[in-house]
Write a protein that holds these residues in place. Structure first.
Motif, short mmCIF file in Angstrom:
data_model
loop_
_atom_site.label_atom_id
_atom_site.label_comp_id
_atom_site.label_asym_id
_atom_site.label_seq_id
_atom_site.Cartn_x
_atom_site.Cartn_y
_atom_site.Cartn_z
N TRP A 369 -76.55 30.03 18.25
CA TRP A 369 -75.81 29.34 19.32
C TRP A 369 -76.32 27.91 19.49
N ILE A 370 -77.63 27.74 19.42
CA ILE A 370 -78.22 26.40 19.57
C ILE A 370 -77.76 25.49 18.44
N VAL A 371 -77.74 26.00 17.20
CA VAL A 371 -77.28 25.20 16.07
C VAL A 371 -75.82 24.81 16.25
N ASP A 372 -74.99 25.78 16.71
CA ASP A 372 -73.57 25.49 16.93
C ASP A 372 -73.38 24.41 17.99
N MET A 373 -74.15 24.48 19.06
CA MET A 373 -73.99 23.53 20.16
C MET A 373 -74.53 22.15 19.79
N LEU A 374 -75.65 22.11 19.06
CA LEU A 374 -76.23 20.82 18.68
C LEU A 374 -75.49 20.18 17.50
N GLY A 375 -74.96 21.02 16.62
CA GLY A 375 -74.29 20.50 15.44
C GLY A 375 -75.23 19.99 14.39
N LYS A 376 -76.51 20.41 14.46
CA LYS A 376 -77.50 19.95 13.48
C LYS A 376 -78.69 20.91 13.51
N ILE A 377 -79.64 20.66 12.59
CA ILE A 377 -80.86 21.46 12.58
C ILE A 377 -81.65 21.13 13.84
N PRO A 378 -82.02 22.13 14.64
CA PRO A 378 -82.71 21.84 15.91
C PRO A 378 -84.12 21.31 15.70
N GLU A 379 -84.51 20.43 16.60
CA GLU A 379 -85.86 19.90 16.64
C GLU A 379 -86.40 20.07 18.05
N GLU A 380 -87.71 20.13 18.15
CA GLU A 380 -88.33 20.29 19.46
C GLU A 380 -87.94 19.13 20.38
N HIS A 386 -74.39 23.46 28.58
CA HIS A 386 -73.23 24.34 28.39
C HIS A 386 -72.91 25.00 29.72
N GLU A 387 -71.72 24.66 30.27
CA GLU A 387 -71.33 25.14 31.59
C GLU A 387 -72.43 24.79 32.59
N ASN A 388 -73.04 25.80 33.24
CA ASN A 388 -74.08 25.49 34.22
C ASN A 388 -75.48 25.69 33.66
N LEU A 389 -75.61 25.69 32.32
CA LEU A 389 -76.90 25.90 31.67
C LEU A 389 -77.37 24.62 30.98
N THR A 390 -78.64 24.29 31.18
CA THR A 390 -79.27 23.19 30.44
C THR A 390 -80.30 23.81 29.51
N VAL A 391 -80.11 23.63 28.20
CA VAL A 391 -80.94 24.28 27.19
C VAL A 391 -81.78 23.24 26.48
N THR A 392 -83.09 23.49 26.42
CA THR A 392 -84.02 22.59 25.74
C THR A 392 -84.79 23.36 24.68
N VAL A 393 -84.77 22.88 23.44
CA VAL A 393 -85.51 23.53 22.36
C VAL A 393 -86.99 23.29 22.58
N HIS A 394 -87.75 24.38 22.68
CA HIS A 394 -89.18 24.27 23.01
C HIS A 394 -90.06 24.39 21.77
N LYS A 395 -89.74 25.33 20.87
CA LYS A 395 -90.53 25.51 19.65
C LYS A 395 -89.59 25.70 18.47
N THR A 396 -89.98 25.14 17.30
CA THR A 396 -89.22 25.30 16.06
C THR A 396 -90.16 25.67 14.93
N GLN A 397 -89.57 26.25 13.88
CA GLN A 397 -90.36 26.58 12.68
C GLN A 397 -89.40 26.72 11.51
N HIS A 398 -89.72 26.07 10.42
CA HIS A 398 -88.89 26.15 9.21
C HIS A 398 -87.42 25.86 9.52
N ARG A 399 -87.17 24.78 10.23
CA ARG A 399 -85.82 24.29 10.50
C ARG A 399 -84.99 25.24 11.37
N ARG A 400 -85.63 26.02 12.19
CA ARG A 400 -84.88 26.89 13.11
C ARG A 400 -85.62 26.93 14.45
#
Length: 421
Positions: A369-380, A386-400
């Motif tokens: 879902w995060i990849v779909d919403m960002l449209g790219k490989i996620p980074e910290e 999305h709607e009433n949610l604010t999503v922040t990527v906290h930890k990543t590993q091996h491009r996910r």
């Protein structure tokens, strides 16, 4: 004297009308689970009410016929009494008076009261209702065959008797409310209903997280893999995980190290990602296996599914002494939650109490879902709303994404407009 007897008959007929109206509402709205629970505790009246309800067509015919006979007979007697007393205008007066009395006291009032406690009313009325069903048996017999004739004429056929999953879930909720089952039983039943909708791709361990061993690995390397992973079974592959040739059990490995000439591996079971987990469970039972390899469209390894993964869909997380207990959802404060990206979107929506109608994405896991919403490989540090949610990527590993922070934003309230004097 005759008028006195007529008034007595009129009163009895109104009582019967009240009785039939109350019974109709009670038996139409009663909770069968609650009634079965009462019957299982030894209530004879509850058992009788349940028996009558099982033959609902005959029951309804009795109630409707009895109610109409009572009302029509009361109308005839009332008309005679009013005509005797008031002459020609008596017929009109009797219609007005009886209509008000029947609607208010013999129809609306008993139905409202019966709706409040349908099981109690059904139990109270059951012995009397059984008598009326016996007395009106010839009439009921006629209406049963009349219904069959109408069905043939209009080709309506038998009504649909299947029950939907939503109705089953409602029954489970009601059963918990009346105390027939506890919360754990309810969750098990809900999981069982969802079990047949799950596919292998929904519960697999992705290829990136699969711990395997090369066929050319030494005994020390394999032993180290067993100890570090804590798994009792490891897939053995040639060249890469896309070519898994067998499953090695820890027991068989240590038998090999104590004198056996070669590994004894279980042949791998390969399945497609869309395989239903109920079918996969039966397949593993048939093959006497505990692990299946999920192949992607190109023949590579998409992930693995173990028997434990399947059972966890029914009974919840299964932890043993080698597992590190990890919570998928951790509430922090002020509407902020720490979420593992391996969690499914269904679990996320359930945890956040988001209605099903808002589930518009097609991603199985939060990471997708995060990849779909960002449209790219996620980074910290990446953030999206999305709607009433604010999503922040906290930890990543091996491009996910491994972990994210989700804040539930409260809807803004409209501020009152200032009043100018």
């Amino acid at each position: 004297m005759e008028d006195g007897i007529a008034f007595i008959f009129l009163f009895v007929l109104l009582i019967l009308s009240i009785f039939f109206s109350a019974c109709e509402t009670a038996y139409s709205s009663l909770n069968r689970i609650r009634l079965k629970h009462m019957a299982s505790k030894g209530s004879r009246r509850a058992a009788l009410a349940l028996t009558l309800h099982e033959d609902f067509n005959r029951l309804l015919s009795t109630l409707l016929v009895g109610n109409n006979i009572a009302n029509l007979s009361a109308a005839a007697i009332c008309a005679v009494l009013f005509v005797r007393r008031f002459g020609d205008i008596g017929a009109t007066l009797s219609t007005v008076v009886l209509t008000i009395v029947v609607v208010v006291f013999a129809d609306v009032t008993p139905k409202v009261l019966a709706k409040e406690s349908p099981e109690k009313v059904a139990q109270f009325c059951a012995p009397f209702l059984r008598v009326f069903m016996f007395v009106l048996a010839p009439v009921n017999f006629f209406f049963v065959y009349w219904k069959k004739l109408l069905s043939l004429i209009f080709k309506s056929g038998e009504s649909e008797k299947s029950i939907t999953e939503e109705e089953l879930l409602s029954l489970v909720e009601e059963a918990e409310q009346v105390g027939a089952i506890d919360n754990e039983d309810k969750e098990l039943l809900r999981n069982a209903l969802d079990f047949y909708d799950q596919q292998a791709r929904d519960i697999l361990t992705p290829r990136m997280d699969v711990i395997g061993v090369s066929k050319t690995a030494t005994a020390d390397e394999i032993a180290e893999k067993f100890l570090s992973s804590g798994h009792s079974r490891l897939p053995i592959f040639e060249e890469s995980l896309d070519r898994i040739i067998g499953i090695l059990h820890m027991r068989d490995f240590f038998s090999y190290t104590t004198g056996r000439e070669d590994f004894v591996m279980t042949p791998p079971v390969y399945v497609a990602p869309q395989t239903n987990i109920s079918d996969l469970f039966k397949l593993l039972q048939k093959e006497k296996g505990h692990m299946a390899i999920v192949s992607d469209e190109y023949g590579g390894t998409e992930g693995i599914v173990t028997m434990e993964d399947i059972l966890e869909e029914l009974v919840g997380e299964i932890w043993d002494e080698s597992d590190k207990i990890v919570e998928k959802f951790v509430p922090l404060e002020n509407g902020v939650h720490q979420v593992l990206c391996t969690a499914s979107m269904d679990d996320l929506y359930d945890y956040l109490n988001i209605p099903q109608k808002n589930q518009e994405n097609e991603s199985g896991a939060v990471s997708g879902w995060i990849v779909d919403m960002l449209g790219k490989i996620p980074e910290e540090g990446d953030t999206f709303t999305h709607e009433n949610l604010t999503v922040t990527v906290h930890k990543t590993q091996h491009r996910r994404a491994l972990e994210c922070i989700i804040k539930v934003n409260q809807p803004e309230r409209d501020l009152p407009c200032p009043v100018r004097g």
